[in-house]
Design a protein around this motif. Structure first.
Motif, PDB file in Angstrom:
ATOM      1  N   LYS A 135      66.282 -14.397 -36.591  1.00 43.99           N
ATOM      2  CA  LYS A 135      67.594 -13.766 -36.751  1.00 43.99           C
ATOM      3  C   LYS A 135      68.441 -14.433 -37.827  1.00 43.99           C
ATOM      4  O   LYS A 135      68.315 -15.623 -38.090  1.00 43.99           O
ATOM      5  CB  LYS A 135      68.360 -13.825 -35.432  1.00 43.99           C
ATOM      6  CG  LYS A 135      67.865 -12.801 -34.436  1.00 43.99           C
ATOM      7  CD  LYS A 135      68.567 -12.966 -33.108  1.00 43.99           C
ATOM      8  CE  LYS A 135      67.984 -11.993 -32.077  1.00 43.99           C
ATOM      9  NZ  LYS A 135      68.119 -12.523 -30.721  1.00 43.99           N
ATOM     10  N   TYR A 136      69.325 -13.642 -38.399  1.00 45.90           N
ATOM     11  CA  TYR A 136      70.313 -14.137 -39.366  1.00 45.90           C
ATOM     12  C   TYR A 136      71.506 -14.743 -38.633  1.00 45.90           C
ATOM     13  O   TYR A 136      71.614 -14.664 -37.412  1.00 45.90           O
ATOM     14  CB  TYR A 136      70.840 -12.986 -40.232  1.00 45.90           C
ATOM     15  CG  TYR A 136      69.866 -12.442 -41.232  1.00 45.90           C
ATOM     16  CD1 TYR A 136      69.505 -13.201 -42.338  1.00 45.90           C
ATOM     17  CD2 TYR A 136      69.337 -11.172 -41.083  1.00 45.90           C
ATOM     18  CE1 TYR A 136      68.626 -12.684 -43.274  1.00 45.90           C
ATOM     19  CE2 TYR A 136      68.456 -10.653 -42.015  1.00 45.90           C
ATOM     20  CZ  TYR A 136      68.104 -11.410 -43.112  1.00 45.90           C
ATOM     21  OH  TYR A 136      67.236 -10.900 -44.041  1.00 45.90           O
TER      22      TYR A 136
ATOM     23  N   ASP B 233      74.361 -13.604 -38.240  1.00 40.75           N
ATOM     24  CA  ASP B 233      75.159 -12.672 -37.438  1.00 40.75           C
ATOM     25  C   ASP B 233      74.355 -12.072 -36.294  1.00 40.75           C
ATOM     26  O   ASP B 233      74.815 -11.141 -35.633  1.00 40.75           O
ATOM     27  CB  ASP B 233      75.732 -11.561 -38.334  1.00 40.75           C
ATOM     28  CG  ASP B 233      74.645 -10.690 -38.942  1.00 40.75           C
ATOM     29  OD1 ASP B 233      73.439 -11.056 -38.820  1.00 40.75           O
ATOM     30  OD2 ASP B 233      74.979  -9.654 -39.549  1.00 40.75           O
TER      31      ASP B 233
ATOM     32  N   THR C 143      71.582 -10.346 -36.446  1.00 40.80           N
ATOM     33  CA  THR C 143      70.681  -9.247 -36.792  1.00 40.80           C
ATOM     34  C   THR C 143      69.294  -9.791 -37.111  1.00 40.80           C
ATOM     35  O   THR C 143      69.130 -10.970 -37.461  1.00 40.80           O
ATOM     36  CB  THR C 143      71.204  -8.453 -38.007  1.00 40.80           C
ATOM     37  OG1 THR C 143      71.444  -9.354 -39.068  1.00 40.80           O
ATOM     38  CG2 THR C 143      72.480  -7.701 -37.660  1.00 40.80           C
TER      39      THR C 143
ATOM     40  N   HIS D 242      72.135 -18.460 -34.015  1.00 41.06           N
ATOM     41  CA  HIS D 242      71.022 -17.519 -33.852  1.00 41.06           C
ATOM     42  C   HIS D 242      69.703 -18.074 -34.363  1.00 41.06           C
ATOM     43  O   HIS D 242      68.672 -17.437 -34.244  1.00 41.06           O
ATOM     44  CB  HIS D 242      71.362 -16.199 -34.561  1.00 41.06           C
ATOM     45  CG  HIS D 242      72.589 -15.557 -34.007  1.00 41.06           C
ATOM     46  ND1 HIS D 242      72.596 -14.867 -32.822  1.00 41.06           N
ATOM     47  CD2 HIS D 242      73.871 -15.528 -34.448  1.00 41.06           C
ATOM     48  CE1 HIS D 242      73.817 -14.440 -32.570  1.00 41.06           C
ATOM     49  NE2 HIS D 242      74.613 -14.824 -33.541  1.00 41.06           N
TER      50      HIS D 242
END
Lengths: 329, 339, 585
Positions: free
Chosen positions: C141-142, C144, C146, C264
């Protein structure tokens, strides 16, 4: 009066135009390609092309110059298509090595240089005027001789010697002064002064000699003048004569010298900032010259010249305000 | 800094009285009929500072220009390497390498003799500075006299050029221009001889060096040009150049001489300043300013302060000595000065 | 009375000159204890098992606290397409971004290529090195939250084709499309670069010729995923979108930067990185020397400081002379960079002269001048020790007489060019001049403006015979050393953008380069070492000098200082704060 101001302002515009054009040409006179230098060591031909495009180096020099100057007043767009970049006024171009607009970089450096120069100027002026005046008042005494000796030493000390010596003694040997650095005045006044004390001292030590000697001789000259003799003859107290009349009459040349001195201090900033590792305009321009970062050198030269030109102008106006004998023409 | 670019002269203190003593000051004339030049010379000889600093200057010149002789006597020159006297990271052994054959030690790196570096560097510095002072004074005087005498648009233009020069941040421009000038004039793949490098530095210093004298001379000439003897010359049909060179310049020699005597230390200081910033005669030729720069780099190392004090101190003493002598010259020419 | 004052001034000066205490240098202070570089192991390609996280813990590591970086310049390029400088790459790939593959190091000098975003080090689909397949791990994941997709990796590679962003490595791009017609995904162009196929979480690279080192090439930062929606083009440099353990909280270009945890990022998916400190602060604008002085002083409040800047040469002696004083906060070692004298083979065509230059090279004085054994190690090959496949040899042991013999009494006059960047470079020029004169080679030393040094020596029409250059491997293989510096790859005869500063090219060598390039990695690696020896023995196109050595110190509250072999600098993935409560601010 108005005619004088307008004429002077026109001359200032002419001066700055010539200065900017001269600096611009200087870099085009260089045989090496600025785009290649800016692009760095492992630069692909396509990338050099991109930098060249971005700097507009492929266009005729006059066009580039006009665009550059236009950008300063009206802002402009750098690059094309998806890569266009808005650079709002005052736009001094874009620094590819720092990936920022030049105006942002300069804006960051300006308060540092201003802190160094103004602080040093205040200290230097206070010391030089007070010591000069006191020496004149105590003419021939040990105080006078001491002042003269100090000015002789200060006048011969190279700035690039004083700075490192202060660092060596107070920072590395005795460890009593903090590492010079810039903290915004409003964030922490104590840290601000602590970080600036060595640069201030350096510039003041080197710079006070000239002003102190000037203020001393000016004072002595004034004391010899007729109106002082008249005041004394009228029975005014010696102290009153000295402080009210003599000091006031000496203020004119002192203001001139002090005003010009501020410009000089900005020049001295180059080496002072480098010695103490302060990221001001001086160090910025020195680094930019080494990296041949054309937009930054242009900006610093222009800014320094603007300061000096307007400084002189303001000094002349002050001169007229202080001394009614000066007529503007 | 400003003081370095521009010879320290206070226009207020050098009034034309000095020049016109012969016509105004009857008392002096009546005693022995000495010219103002002779009077000044006598005053200079009587001034203790002038005698001491004059002797020092002779000593300095001897030290600097006697380098070949000293090399023969002392046994080494400024260029010889002494890697054997350095440790494995090229720091001098012992106390900065001071020994019977190296009185002030040797340099970190290749081990060159510090004393000979100083003397040879002094020679470079003095040669450049004296040539600069002579040329800058001459150029400044001629330009200033032309502007002051001709007046009108010539004066306006020259005056404006002077303003432009003064508005330029000299250091930044010099730093930016020097490498470019080098490339343009002496670029190319060959070793740059000392003479050429010296000329480059002289050139850079001269670009800005003439301005102070020009401004001073201009002021002096303006106050002279309406005098009777100029009018008389003009009436008798003398041309402008004749008047400038034969009538005016001889009458402003005193302030120009003062300006010259102050220009020498000014240029010594400024040349060293530029060399400190790597605008100098370049490797391997010794240069005082570059030596200070080198010393600053090494000042935190073992005994690093020594070279800094020695090299910086040398420049300081040079400038101070010439400044004092210049002061004395000024006093001799202008006995009413309050300095 | 003023005259008195003046004379008194002169007298008083002499007194003021006696200042500080003196000490003497006996010459035996510094010396022992440098790290000989570790020879890189040939067993370098990790398996799918090696690609599993988390990374093995660092001994004594604590979680939490703030690490404070000081340095001169900002990390100008943090855009993964543009970053190429070791320290920039270290920040980008160590803290902010993840790449398809990466290097797992445990601090003992060993180095292993493992899958980072990818599940393994890549699959050579047909066994001919022409098609390579990478599969992304699950749950990446990034910052944020996502999901990182294969499409984003492809987009990241695509944008690195753009000339405006071409500051980074160009290997992968050149292999994918030699013509370089594709100029990136902008102005309406394809979002996936030529030769790349995206299929779900799978990426396939196809090449025209065998490219056996693709697993290394995709460890370069340009395989860092960039979501198209977050692409801010040239401004991406200022705030890259994080896929690594930290994200940029705030940044003032050229001044400061703060990184905080990317919540994340999952340690379980990452075989390479740790994320011990809670926060990183970066402060720029400290001159290298002041930097070292400050780290050395370790003053109160400065215990959490660290830097990529090695100990400044001017105080290196003070540090290496008292290594005990810096226990636990000092790391030093041999780096991957070599230093050599390039001989301009277009001008110096006589092999005997080139060999004489080798026999007569004053290698010891070179190292002495540069600051001794903590600044460089003598090197007699082109490759350096840390590169797997390195072969140790010394075909031209220093021998002035032999050099004289080779020259046969002929007057030999050569031009040595150097960058006019300070006193040391001039001293080195003087030194070469003096030492080569002993062998009868007269050097004319020419200073070049430092800003244009590489432009000038890289120009094939240059009029110089001898000049310094240095090189470090882009990844642990001789393929990024020999071809760019001694092969046609680095030879650009119509421009000055090449990296073959000796302008050396030879048919037999070129054939061998081609042969090695087609071999599987483990077979090719020792071949490069052999080739290195062959080139110097038969053609002597350059004079090897040294491999660089560096010393770093940190504040006393910093732990986990290791020299990362691949980038030859301090490994950020292992740094931790010893006492997280101290200077937590």
């Amino acid at each position: 009066m108005l005619r004088f101001v307008v004429r002077r302002l026109l001359l200032i515009v002419l001066t700055l135009t010539v200065v900017s054009f001269g600096t611009f040409m200087l870099f085009f006179a260089a045989p090496s390609d600025p785009a290649r230098i800016l692009c760095g060591t492992r630069c692909q031909p396509a990338q050099i092309e991109a930098v060249r495009d971005g700097l507009g180096l492929d266009r005729p020099i006059m066009t580039q110059y006009v665009e550059y100057m236009g950008g300063i007043f009206a802002g402009r767009t750098l690059g094309e298509g998806d890569w266009a970049k808005d650079c709002s006024a005052p736009c001094f171009g874009y620094s590819y090595t720092q990936n920022q607009e030049v105006s942002e970089i300069v804006a960051r450096a300006l308060p540092v240089s201003a802190s160094v120069a103004i602080g040093a100027w205040i200290i230097q002026t206070l010391i030089s005027v007070s010591s000069g005046v006191i020496a004149a008042r105590k003419r021939g005494t040990a105080v006078d001789r001491g002042t003269i000796a100090a000015t002789l030493i200060g006048g011969a000390l190279p700035i690039y010697f004083v700075g490192p010596m202060l660092l060596l003694i107070f920072r590395y040997q005795l460890e009593i002064l903090p590492q010079p650095s810039y903290t915004p005045l409003l964030d922490d006044p104590l840290a601000f002064a602590g970080g600036m004390i060595m640069p201030w001292a350096t510039l003041a030590i080197v710079g006070f000699a000239f002003d102190a000697r000037l203020s001393r001789s000016q004072m002595l000259e004034t004391l010899d003048e007729d109106f002082i003799r008249t005041s004394r003859a009228k029975g005014l107290k010696d102290r009153v004569v000295f402080w009210r009349h003599a000091l006031r009459a000496s203020a004119t040349p002192l203001a001139t010298s002090a005003g010009l001195g501020l410009g000089g201090l900005l020049g001295g900033a180059v080496v002072t900032e480098s010695i103490f590792g302060l990221n001001g305009l001086g160090k910025l321009s020195l680094d930019a010259i080494t990296a041949r970062n054309l937009p930054i050198v242009m900006a610093t030269v222009l800014i320094a010249a603007t300061f000096v030109v307007f400084g002189t102008f303001i000094v002349d106006m002050l001169y007229a305000a202080i001394d009614p004998r000066v007529r503007l023409s | 800094m400003t003081g370095m670019i521009e010879p320290i002269t206070d226009p207020g203190s050098i009034e034309p009285e000095v020049v016109v003593t012969e016509t105004v000051d009857g008392k002096q004339q009546s005693v022995h009929g000495r010219s103002p030049g002779q009077m000044a010379w006598i005053r200079l000889k009587r001034d203790r500072t002038a005698r001491v600093t004059g002797a020092l200057i002779l000593g300095i010149l001897l030290a600097a220009y006697g380098v070949p002789l000293w090399t023969a006597i002392y046994g080494t020159d400024a260029y010889a390497h002494n890697p054997d006297l350095l440790d494995r990271s090229s720091v001098p052994l012992g106390f900065v390498g001071v020994s019977g054959s190296h009185w002030l030690g040797i340099l970190q790196g290749n081990g060159e003799d510090v004393l000979m570096q100083l003397l040879t560097g002094m020679r470079t510095s003095l040669t450049i500075s004296i040539i600069c002072a002579i040329l800058a004074t001459a150029i400044g005087a001629i330009i200033g006299a032309t502007a002051g005498f001709l007046g009108g648009w010539v004066d306006a233009v020259i005056n404006w050029i002077i303003d432009v020069m003064l508005s330029l941040p000299f250091l930044i421009v010099a730093l930016a221009a020097f490498p470019i000038m080098q490339e343009v004039f002496f670029g190319g793949p060959s070793e740059r001889p000392l003479i050429l490098s010296g000329l480059m530095v002289t050139g850079i210093l001269l670009i800005f060096g003439w301005v102070g004298t020009a401004r001073l001379t201009r002021g002096q000439v303006i106050s002279l040009r309406e005098r009777e003897f100029i009018e008389a010359a003009r009436a008798s049909g003398a041309g402008n150049w004749h008047i400038i060179f034969k009538q005016i310049l001889p009458n402003v020699w005193a302030p120009i001489l003062v300006s010259f005597s102050m220009a020498v230390p000014g240029f010594v200081g400024f040349q060293a300043y530029l060399a400190f910033l790597n605008i100098g005669v370049g490797h391997p030729h010794p240069d005082l300013g570059r030596l200070v720069n080198f010393a600053v780099g090494k000042m935190q190392g073992l005994n690093g302060w020594f070279l800094l004090v020695i090299s910086g101190g040398t420049i300081f003493l040079l400038v101070l000595t010439f400044n004092l002598f210049g002061d004395a010259v000024r006093d001799a020419l202008n006995p009413k000065s309050n300095r | 009375m003023r005259k008195h004052a003046r004379v008194a001034v002169l007298g008083g000066l002499v007194l003021s000159l006696a200042l500080t205490a003196c000490s003497t240098n006996s010459g035996d202070g510094s010396g022992e204890g440098t790290n000989e570089g570790t020879q890189g192991s040939l067993d370098i390609i990790g398996t799918a098992e090696d690609a599993k996280g988390p990374a093995a813990p660092v001994e004594g590591a604590q979680t939490g606290g703030t690490l404070k970086y000081i340095g001169l310049t900002d990390f100008t390029h943090l855009d993964p397409a543009r970053t190429y400088v070791g320290s920039f790459m270290m920040i980008q790939s160590g803290l902010l971004g993840r790449t398809l593959t990466g290097y797992k190091e445990v601090g003992d000098g060993s180095i292993q290529l493992v899958g980072d975003l990818a599940t393994d080090s890549g699959k050579d689909v047909a066994g001919d090195c022409k098609t390579w397949e990478f599969t992304l791990k699950d749950g990446l994941k990034y910052e944020d939250g996502t999901v990182i997709t294969a499409q984003d990796v492809a987009y990241g590679i695509a944008r690195s084709f753009s000339p405006e962003l071409a500051d980074g490595a160009q290997f992968l791009q050149n292999w994918l499309q030699e013509s370089r017609e594709y100029k990136g995904p902008y102005d309406g162009a394809e979002k996936v670069p030529p030769g790349v196929k995206v299929d779900g979480n799978k990426l396939t690279f196809s090449f025209d010729t065998a490219r056996c080192e693709v697993p290394f090439a995709v460890a370069m930062p340009n395989t860092t995923p960039v979501p198209e929606a977050k692409d801010t083009k040239t401004d991406y440099d200022n705030k890259p979108f994080s896929s690594g353990p930290y994200k940029i909280e705030s940044r003032t270009l050229g001044e400061s930067m703060t990184l905080v945890r990317n919540e994340h990022w999952a340690a379980d998916s990452d075989p390479i990185r740790h994320a011990y400190p809670d926060k990183w602060t970066f402060e720029f604008g400290t001159e290298p020397k002041d930097n070292s002085v400050r780290l050395d002083a370790n003053a109160s409040g400065d215990e959490n400081l660290w830097s990529f800047t090695g100990v400044h040469p001017d105080i290196l002696g003070n540090v290496t002379g008292n290594m005990d004083k810096y226990k636990g906060r000092l790391v030093h070692g041999e780096q991957k960079y070599n230093g050599y004298l390039a001989i301009n083979n277009l001008r110096v065509k006589d092999l005997a002269v080139r060999q004489a230059l080798n026999y007569a090279v004053p290698r010891d004085r070179w190292i002495q001048l540069n600051g001794g054994e903590f600044a460089g190690k003598p090197n007699t090959s082109f490759m350096t020790k840390s590169v797997p496949g390195y072969k140790e040899f010394n075909v031209y042991p220093t021998d002035i007489e032999k050099a004289k013999g080779l020259l046969g009494g002929k007057a030999t006059k050569l031009r040595y060019a150097y960058s006019n960047d300070g006193e040391l470079s001039g001293q080195i020029a003087d030194m070469f001049k003096e030492e080569y004169a002993k062998a009868g080679i007269e050097l004319e030393t020419i200073a070049i403006s430092p800003d244009d040094y590489y432009g000038q020596i890289g120009d094939p029409t240059n009029k110089y015979d001898l000049y310094w250059a240095g090189w470090g491997a882009d990844w642990p293989s001789g393929s990024t050393v020999i071809p760019p510096c001694l092969g046609e790859d680095g030879l650009v005869l119509d421009a000055n953008t090449g990296t073959n500063y000796s302008f050396f090219t030879e048919k037999t060598i070129e054939d061998e380069i081609d042969r090695l390039s087609g071999l599987p990695i483990t077979e090719a690696l020792p071949g490069w070492g052999e080739l290195d020896e062959k080139i110097l023995t038969e053609f002597a196109p350059y004079v090897p000098l040294d491999s660089s050595y560096n010393v770093w110190i940190t504040g006393s509250n910093v732990g986990g200082q290791y020299l990362q072999q691949n980038l030859s600098t301090v490994d950020v993935t292992k740094l931790f704060v010893r006492d997280p409560a101290l200077n937590a601010g």
